[in-house]
Design a protein around this motif. Structure first.
Motif, PDB file in Angstrom:
ATOM      1  N   VAL A 253       0.848  -1.203   0.000  1.00 23.11           N
ATOM      2  CA  VAL A 253       0.000   0.000   0.000  1.00 23.11           C
ATOM      3  C   VAL A 253       0.878   1.245   0.000  1.00 23.11           C
ATOM      4  O   VAL A 253       0.636   2.192  -0.758  1.00 23.11           O
TER       5      VAL A 253
ATOM      6  N   LEU B  95       1.002   4.091  -2.839  1.00 23.38           N
ATOM      7  CA  LEU B  95       0.700   5.481  -2.473  1.00 23.38           C
ATOM      8  C   LEU B  95       1.805   6.410  -2.982  1.00 23.38           C
ATOM      9  O   LEU B  95       1.541   7.465  -3.555  1.00 23.38           O
TER      10      LEU B  95
ATOM     11  N   TRP C 117       5.647  19.831 -10.151  1.00 23.00           N
ATOM     12  CA  TRP C 117       6.690  19.799  -9.122  1.00 23.00           C
ATOM     13  C   TRP C 117       8.004  19.350  -9.746  1.00 23.00           C
ATOM     14  O   TRP C 117       8.018  18.496 -10.632  1.00 23.00           O
ATOM     15  N   SER C 118       9.108  19.899  -9.258  1.00 24.41           N
ATOM     16  CA  SER C 118      10.418  19.444  -9.702  1.00 24.41           C
ATOM     17  C   SER C 118      10.751  18.150  -8.959  1.00 24.41           C
ATOM     18  O   SER C 118      10.158  17.840  -7.919  1.00 24.41           O
TER      19      SER C 118
ATOM     20  N   GLY D  82      13.373  17.716  -7.335  1.00 28.31           N
ATOM     21  CA  GLY D  82      13.931  18.143  -6.053  1.00 28.31           C
ATOM     22  C   GLY D  82      12.861  18.337  -4.994  1.00 28.31           C
ATOM     23  O   GLY D  82      13.038  17.962  -3.836  1.00 28.31           O
ATOM     24  N   ARG D  83      11.742  18.917  -5.410  1.00 27.25           N
ATOM     25  CA  ARG D  83      10.666  19.161  -4.450  1.00 27.25           C
ATOM     26  C   ARG D  83      10.005  17.845  -4.016  1.00 27.25           C
ATOM     27  O   ARG D  83       9.684  17.663  -2.843  1.00 27.25           O
TER      28      ARG D  83
ATOM     29  N   GLU E 131      12.253  16.261  -1.554  1.00 21.88           N
ATOM     30  CA  GLU E 131      12.200  16.925  -0.254  1.00 21.88           C
ATOM     31  C   GLU E 131      10.963  16.474   0.530  1.00 21.88           C
ATOM     32  O   GLU E 131      11.009  16.288   1.738  1.00 21.88           O
ATOM     33  N   ALA E 132       9.850  16.288  -0.198  1.00 20.72           N
ATOM     34  CA  ALA E 132       8.629  15.823   0.458  1.00 20.72           C
ATOM     35  C   ALA E 132       8.801  14.412   1.007  1.00 20.72           C
ATOM     36  O   ALA E 132       8.253  14.070   2.049  1.00 20.72           O
TER      37      ALA E 132
ATOM     38  N   GLY F  19      11.740  13.164   1.845  1.00 18.53           N
ATOM     39  CA  GLY F  19      12.899  13.115   2.740  1.00 18.53           C
ATOM     40  C   GLY F  19      14.034  12.257   2.207  1.00 18.53           C
ATOM     41  O   GLY F  19      14.777  11.652   2.977  1.00 18.53           O
ATOM     42  N   VAL F  20      14.143  12.186   0.873  1.00 18.34           N
ATOM     43  CA  VAL F  20      15.240  11.419   0.267  1.00 18.34           C
ATOM     44  C   VAL F  20      15.977  12.329  -0.715  1.00 18.34           C
ATOM     45  O   VAL F  20      15.543  13.455  -0.965  1.00 18.34           O
ATOM     46  N   THR F  21      17.069  11.830  -1.279  1.00 10.55           N
ATOM     47  CA  THR F  21      17.811  12.653  -2.227  1.00 10.55           C
ATOM     48  C   THR F  21      17.085  12.683  -3.571  1.00 10.55           C
ATOM     49  O   THR F  21      16.313  11.781  -3.899  1.00 10.55           O
TER      50      THR F  21
END
Lengths: 75, 165
Positions: free
Chosen positions: A24, A28, A41-42, A44-45, A48-49, A51-53
């Motif tokens: 799941v 998701l 969204w890029s 990168g963004r 960031e959401a 929490g990884v590179t």
């Protein structure tokens, strides 16, 4: 314990439920990464959401995003 | 990122962030741990955050509820399943302990100091680095606490101006 009734749950059921939850969670992530990219969204963004590179999220999702036409080749 | 360029308070924030991560059950130091370390510290950044309603107690409560809140907002009703309370862990030492969000925040802190012509990186630059996040836990927590990044930054600027004046 995560599940309130964990003490009474059969380990076989509990472990199978853990596998199901992981599926799941993967689904998701797949859906919402594509959704974010569609909204412009890029990478990168998105990274960031999550929490990884940026490299990690690109490696995991770029091919599918290209195949579905969400991003252009080379992005 | 040369550590010696970090002023005493900024280094203290990093140290406390590392300790808070472990206390809150995270094996990596993430941006939200630096935010909590800032909010619980003593600096212009702490004053600005507290003035905007981001203090240690409200931030800790918001952090604890964040997993459940995210799941609810994504349409998941967990029923008997609950996100477990954090179990303290010992974060790994060294570079591996740093989560991507914290690394990005500290990189932006360095850039913020450069942009302002400040030779040392202070707590205020760490806050600016955190406020620069476009996604992730920090903007979500600030939003939940009703503190906009722009308002926090404005509070910081006036605090810094008051200190300088």
């Amino acid at each position: 314990m995560v599940v309130t009734a964990a003490g009474e749950t059969d380990p076989d059921d509990g472990l199978a439920a853990a596998v199901a939850l992981r599926r799941v969670a993967d689904r998701l992530e797949d859906e919402h990464v594509l959704g974010a990219l569609r909204l412009g969204w890029s990478w990168g963004r998105v990274a960031e959401a999550l929490g990884v590179t940026r490299q990690a999220v690109h490696k995991k999702h770029a091919r599918r995003a290209r195949e579905l036409g969400v991003v252009q080749r080379g992005r | 990122m040369a550590a010696e360029r970090f002023a005493r308070e900024a280094r203290a924030v990093v140290t406390r962030g590392w300790r808070l991560a472990g206390e809150l059950g995270s094996s990596s130091v993430d941006a939200q741990h630096l935010l909590l370390a800032l909010a619980e510290g003593e600096s212009a950044a702490a004053t600005a955050l507290n003035a905007e309603g981001v203090d240690g107690a409200s931030l800790r409560a918001a952090l604890e509820d964040e997993p459940q809140r995210s799941l609810r907002r994504a349409g998941f009703a967990l029923g008997a399943l609950a996100v477990p309370p954090a179990t303290p862990v010992t974060p790994r030492r060294g570079r591996a302990a740093w989560g991507t969000s914290a690394k990005l925040a500290l990189e932006r802190a360095v850039k913020a100091a450069q942009a302002r012509g400040d030779s040392r990186i202070g707590a205020e630059h760490v806050l600016l680095g955190l406020l620069g996040a476009r996604a992730g836990a920090v903007p979500r927590l600030l939003e939940h606490l009703g503190a906009g990044a722009a308002e926090v930054q404005a509070a910081l600027e006036s605090e810094l101006a008051a200190e300088a004046g």
